[in-house]
Structure formats: C-alpha cells, structure tokens
Design a protein around this motif. Structure first.
Motif, short mmCIF file in Angstrom:
data_model
loop_
_atom_site.label_atom_id
_atom_site.label_comp_id
_atom_site.label_asym_id
_atom_site.label_seq_id
_atom_site.Cartn_x
_atom_site.Cartn_y
_atom_site.Cartn_z
N THR A 184 -20.70 40.26 1.89
CA THR A 184 -19.38 40.65 2.43
C THR A 184 -18.87 39.58 3.39
OG1 THR A 184 -19.96 42.98 2.24
CG2 THR A 184 -18.11 42.44 3.68
N LEU A 185 -17.66 39.13 3.11
CA LEU A 185 -17.01 38.12 3.96
C LEU A 185 -15.91 38.81 4.75
CD1 LEU A 185 -16.51 34.95 4.49
CD2 LEU A 185 -14.58 35.26 2.92
N TYR A 186 -15.98 38.72 6.07
CA TYR A 186 -14.87 39.22 6.90
C TYR A 186 -13.80 38.14 6.92
CZ TYR A 186 -12.29 41.38 10.72
OH TYR A 186 -11.32 41.97 11.47
N PHE A 187 -12.54 38.54 6.72
CA PHE A 187 -11.45 37.57 6.57
C PHE A 187 -10.38 37.86 7.62
CE2 PHE A 187 -7.45 36.19 4.60
CZ PHE A 187 -7.77 34.94 4.10
N PRO B 104 -18.68 32.57 -9.69
CA PRO B 104 -18.94 33.87 -10.35
C PRO B 104 -19.74 34.86 -9.51
CG PRO B 104 -20.32 32.15 -11.29
CD PRO B 104 -19.42 31.46 -10.30
N ARG B 105 -20.29 34.45 -8.38
CA ARG B 105 -21.10 35.39 -7.58
C ARG B 105 -20.20 36.46 -6.95
NH1 ARG B 105 -24.27 30.50 -4.79
NH2 ARG B 105 -22.18 29.68 -5.11
N PRO B 106 -20.64 37.71 -6.98
CA PRO B 106 -19.81 38.77 -6.41
C PRO B 106 -19.57 38.57 -4.92
CG PRO B 106 -21.74 39.69 -7.51
CD PRO B 106 -21.92 38.21 -7.49
N VAL B 107 -18.38 38.90 -4.50
CA VAL B 107 -18.08 38.85 -3.07
C VAL B 107 -17.18 40.03 -2.72
CG1 VAL B 107 -16.15 37.22 -3.44
CG2 VAL B 107 -17.15 37.43 -1.17
N GLN B 108 -17.48 40.64 -1.60
CA GLN B 108 -16.62 41.70 -1.08
C GLN B 108 -15.88 41.12 0.13
OE1 GLN B 108 -17.29 46.27 -0.42
NE2 GLN B 108 -18.61 45.24 1.03
N VAL B 109 -14.55 41.10 0.05
CA VAL B 109 -13.77 40.56 1.16
C VAL B 109 -13.28 41.73 1.99
CG1 VAL B 109 -11.75 39.20 1.83
CG2 VAL B 109 -13.00 38.60 -0.25
N LEU B 110 -13.70 41.75 3.24
CA LEU B 110 -13.23 42.78 4.17
C LEU B 110 -12.16 42.11 5.02
CD1 LEU B 110 -13.64 45.66 5.26
CD2 LEU B 110 -15.34 44.72 6.83
N ALA B 111 -10.91 42.51 4.81
CA ALA B 111 -9.80 41.75 5.39
C ALA B 111 -9.19 42.46 6.59
CB ALA B 111 -8.73 41.51 4.33
N ALA B 112 -9.04 41.70 7.67
CA ALA B 112 -8.38 42.23 8.88
C ALA B 112 -6.90 42.41 8.57
CB ALA B 112 -8.55 41.25 10.02
N ASP C 171 -16.82 43.62 17.32
CA ASP C 171 -18.17 43.03 17.34
C ASP C 171 -19.04 43.66 16.25
OD1 ASP C 171 -17.61 41.41 19.49
OD2 ASP C 171 -18.46 42.77 20.98
N ASP C 172 -18.94 44.98 16.12
CA ASP C 172 -19.75 45.66 15.11
C ASP C 172 -19.33 45.27 13.69
OD1 ASP C 172 -21.24 46.90 17.01
OD2 ASP C 172 -20.24 48.85 16.88
N VAL C 173 -18.03 45.04 13.51
CA VAL C 173 -17.56 44.61 12.19
C VAL C 173 -18.22 43.27 11.84
CG1 VAL C 173 -15.55 43.85 10.85
CG2 VAL C 173 -15.34 45.80 12.41
N LEU C 174 -18.22 42.36 12.81
CA LEU C 174 -18.83 41.04 12.55
C LEU C 174 -20.33 41.17 12.29
CD1 LEU C 174 -16.92 38.99 15.26
CD2 LEU C 174 -16.60 38.85 12.80
N LEU C 175 -20.97 42.00 13.09
CA LEU C 175 -22.42 42.21 12.91
C LEU C 175 -22.73 42.75 11.51
CD1 LEU C 175 -25.22 42.26 14.43
CD2 LEU C 175 -24.72 44.65 14.96
N SER C 176 -21.80 43.54 10.98
CA SER C 176 -22.02 44.19 9.68
C SER C 176 -21.84 43.25 8.50
CB SER C 176 -21.02 45.33 9.47
OG SER C 176 -21.05 46.20 10.55
N CYS C 177 -21.10 42.16 8.71
CA CYS C 177 -20.76 41.30 7.57
C CYS C 177 -21.79 40.19 7.40
CB CYS C 177 -19.36 40.71 7.78
SG CYS C 177 -18.10 41.99 7.61
N ASP C 178 -21.77 39.58 6.20
CA ASP C 178 -22.72 38.50 5.92
C ASP C 178 -22.18 37.15 6.35
OD1 ASP C 178 -24.75 40.11 4.43
OD2 ASP C 178 -22.96 40.58 3.26
N ALA C 179 -20.87 37.05 6.49
CA ALA C 179 -20.24 35.80 6.91
C ALA C 179 -18.81 36.13 7.31
CB ALA C 179 -20.25 34.79 5.77
N ALA C 180 -18.16 35.17 7.96
CA ALA C 180 -16.76 35.42 8.36
C ALA C 180 -15.93 34.17 8.18
CB ALA C 180 -16.70 35.88 9.82
N LEU C 181 -14.72 34.37 7.68
CA LEU C 181 -13.71 33.31 7.76
C LEU C 181 -12.81 33.78 8.89
CD1 LEU C 181 -11.94 31.41 5.01
CD2 LEU C 181 -10.59 32.40 6.84
N ILE C 182 -12.82 33.04 9.96
CA ILE C 182 -12.35 33.61 11.22
C ILE C 182 -11.48 32.62 11.98
CG2 ILE C 182 -14.39 32.90 12.54
CD1 ILE C 182 -13.53 36.42 12.89
#
Ligand code: TRH
Length: 378
Positions: A194-197, A216-224, A258-269
């Motif tokens: 999951t990438l936080y965006f 092709p690798r799956p990605v879940q984008v969690l967008a602000a 903070d918890d959102v970031l902790l939950s994600c695997d990476a962030a584009l921030i």
C-alpha cells in the motif's frame, strides 16, 4: 511557568499550521509552558486538528490556547492581551510580528529579558548550520531576534518531533492500527503493498499513473484528499489497470495521520511536516517538494538526498534519485516506479537506518527551551 507566544501566518495548504501546532504542543506538554498560538487562519488548523479552535481564553501552563491574529489596524493583535510580551516569542516562517507586539517586546527589554526567535523551514542545506543561533538586531528597537534553523545535524536546532516518538511509531502497533484504519477507509489490510499518496497538483500525476500501470505488481494506492489525488484517480480509471487499487482516504486528524503512515508500506509524500512524519514512521518515501520559483526546491532536494541516500546501496540510491527527479522535475526516466519498487527492500532498510538517525537528533522544542533559558538569564 514560562509563557510563550507563537505567531503563524498560513501561506497556503496545511504545513504552516501543522508545524506550528506540533511545536506548540511539544513546548506545552514536554516543557510545561503556557503557549499561545496566534494564527491568521485558524480554520486551516481546525481542518487537521479538529479540537484546535481559536478562543478568547486565558492561557494555562502545559497547554496551548489558539488565538485569532487580529489585523484590523488596532493595537490589539489578539484577545485577551494585556499588552505584555511573553517570556518567549516565536515568529514562524518570516511572518513578521505585529507592530504593537514588537513595541511590547522593546518595553519588556527595558526591565527584563525576552527570548525572541525567528523559526525558518527545515532544510539539509548548509545555511541551516551556518545561520542557526545567529542574532539579528531589530532595525527600530535594537533588541536581538535569534534565528532558528531546523535541520539534520547537531549544529542546527534539530527536528520538530516529540520526545516519545518511538511509542507513536512503534512497529508493534502497526497491524492493529492498519486493520482499524483500513477498514474505515475501505482499503484492504491484507494487500501486499500500500502506497500512501499525498502530493501537490504540480506533480506529473498522469505520467505517474502510467508508471504504476507499467509495473505488473499489485499496488493499493491510499490517496489523501486533494486535487492531485482526484487526478490520479481519473488517470488510473482511464488506464484500466486491474492490478492497481485506488482507495480514497478521508482527511484525518494530525495524530491519526501518523497512524496512516505507520499502516502503509511506503509513501509518496509532500511538504515539510508530512515528509518528516513519513521519515519518522520509518517507511520508504518519495518526496514531492513544495514547488518554488527559480527551482530552489531542487537545491533543497539535492542537499537532503546527499544525507538520505547515504544508507542506500548504489542501485537503490540510483532508483530513488531517478524517481525523485521525475516527480519533482519532470524528466522521464524509463520505468522509474518499477525500478524503485525492485529496490524496495534496500529502500526499507535505508529508511530504518535514517529513522534511527532522526531519533538521535535534538528536538526543536528541546533546542528552543535550552536557548530560551540562556537568553532569559541575561
Ligand atoms: O500542506 P503542505 O504542503 O503546506 C505547506 C505550505 O504550503 C507552506 O506554505 C509551505 O511552506 C510548506 O508546505 C512547505 O505541508 P505538509 O508538510 O504536507 O503539511 C500537511 C499537514 O497536514 C501535516 O501536518 C499533516 C497534516 N495532515 C493531517 O493532519 N491529516 C491529513 O489527512 C493530511 C492529508 C494531512
């Protein structure tokens, strides 16, 4: 009890309010100061800290009172004000103190000292070390205002972070926090990546969507919430890439962020506060900087990159630098996202090393409190 007045002008977005609030909280909670945060747009602060509302109330030790910055030409910059300057005064991001308040500082200096600080933006550039702690005499009254430059070394005044950060970003909390938050957002807590965006509309969002689609690798984008995320959503819909799952996150309170970031695997921030929180969360991050005229943000990025990439092997360093160049500067590098993701384990290891470095730096509140005590002795 120390009293402290902080002045903040919201230029745009949430960063100015976000940084001020965090610092105010730490000075109050960690040093028991009575802090007044005088802000010209309290509504922006309320958007990220719903409990923080401007009020006309006396200030108490260990807490923060938010005051509206009154700019009606009168001599009362906020209410209630007894016409006195606080022990410590912080002017954030060159916001320039009200005339009446500067006169009050000058009056105070006639009988007792006052610690007056001008806080600048966080940067890894050399000038932060060179300028930190330098005094500048007031052009009219002659009293000293001391520059504070946050940065990534002991010679700066450190970073805006809590003392108990290890508890906030404790990896042991990750699973439970992720389950709860992802359920709220309608995201899949079991998703492998999951990438936080959270970025600015200036970023090449449509091109980035194509980069995501190429891999092709799956990605879940969690967008602000925001314009950039809305564009990413549209771009992804038109690409019809079933391996990409787009989830819209809601605006959350600053501590939940903070918890959102902790939950994600990476962030584009983005920004200053957000990107620092992602680094403190210890996750791999891609930083989109606040775009500035004459590309000064690229100089800022280069200075940061020279520190941040030290813990990365050459291949991961190259992948990080190329994706940074793409999101901040636009030149197309082949497969930036794919190359970056290929290196995710090294990037994660580097993020953990960097997180430790950040935990060892002085905190901004600690530096301010130490300097203030020195200034108030004389
Ligand atoms: O919002 P920013 O990009 O804004 C600032 C200003 O533009 C400023 O003028 C500029 O100088 C500065 O950037 C660099 O900055 P940032 O760091 O992204 O701040 C966002 C704040 O909002 C941060 O404290 C985290 C918070 N936030 C939440 O609390 N909840 C949320 O859901 C989101 C998305 C953010």
């Amino acid at each position: 009890m120390r009293t402290c007045d902080m002045f903040c002008r919201v230029i745009d977005n949430y960063g100015d309010a976000g940084v001020s609030w965090r610092l105010a909280q730490m000075l109050a909670k960690e040093y028991d100061w009575a802090v007044r945060l005088i802000i010209d747009d309290a509504a922006v602060l309320s958007a990220i800290v719903p409990t923080a509302k401007a009020e006309v109330a006396p200030v108490k030790a260990g807490s923060v009172t938010v005051c509206d910055w009154i700019e009606d030409g009168s001599d009362v910059p906020f209410r209630p004000w007894d016409g006195q300057a606080a022990d410590v005064v912080i002017e954030l991001f060159s916001c320039r103190l009200p005339d009446a308040y500067e006169a009050a500082i000058a009056r105070r200096f006639e009988t007792s000292p006052c610690a007056v600080f001008a806080l600048d933006y966080l940067t890894a550039e050399k000038y932060a070390e060179e300028g930190n702690g330098l005094p500048s005499p007031h052009p009219r009254y002659g009293y000293d205002k001391t520059f504070l430059f946050p940065g990534f070394s002991e010679k700066t005044c450190g970073i805006n972070r809590e003392r108990n950060l290890q508890q906030i970003f404790n990896p042991a909390r990750k699973e439970s926090v992720r389950k709860r938050l992802f359920a709220e957002f309608g995201a899949d807590p079991e998703h492998p990546f999951t990438l936080y965006f959270f970025t600015y509309p200036e970023m090449p969002v449509e091109g980035f969507a194509q980069c995501l689609a190429q891999d092709p690798r799956p990605v879940q984008v969690l967008a602000a919430p925001g314009a950039a995320s809305a564009r990413l959503k549209r771009a992804l819909e038109s690409l019809e890439a079933p391996h990409i799952c787009f989830v819209q996150a809601s605006m959350v309170a600053q501590d939940v962020f903070d918890d959102v970031l902790l939950s994600c695997d990476a962030a584009l921030i983005r920004g200053e506060d957000s990107v620092l929180r992602a680094q403190l969360a210890g996750i791999p991050m891609i930083w989109t900087l606040y775009p500035q005229q004459e590309d000064t943000h690229l100089t800022k990025l280069a200075a940061f990159a020279s520190l941040y990439t030290q813990a990365l092997p050459q291949t991961a360093r190259q992948a990080w630098l190329e994706i940074e160049d793409y999101v901040n500067n636009g030149p197309v590098h082949e497969h930036v996202w794919k190359n970056w993701r290929d290196r995710i384990e090294e990037l994660q290891a580097g993020a953990t090393v960097w997180q430790k470095t950040l935990f060892s730096l002085p905190t901004l509140a600690e530096s301010i409190s130490k300097l203030a005590e020195k200034k108030l002795k004389f």
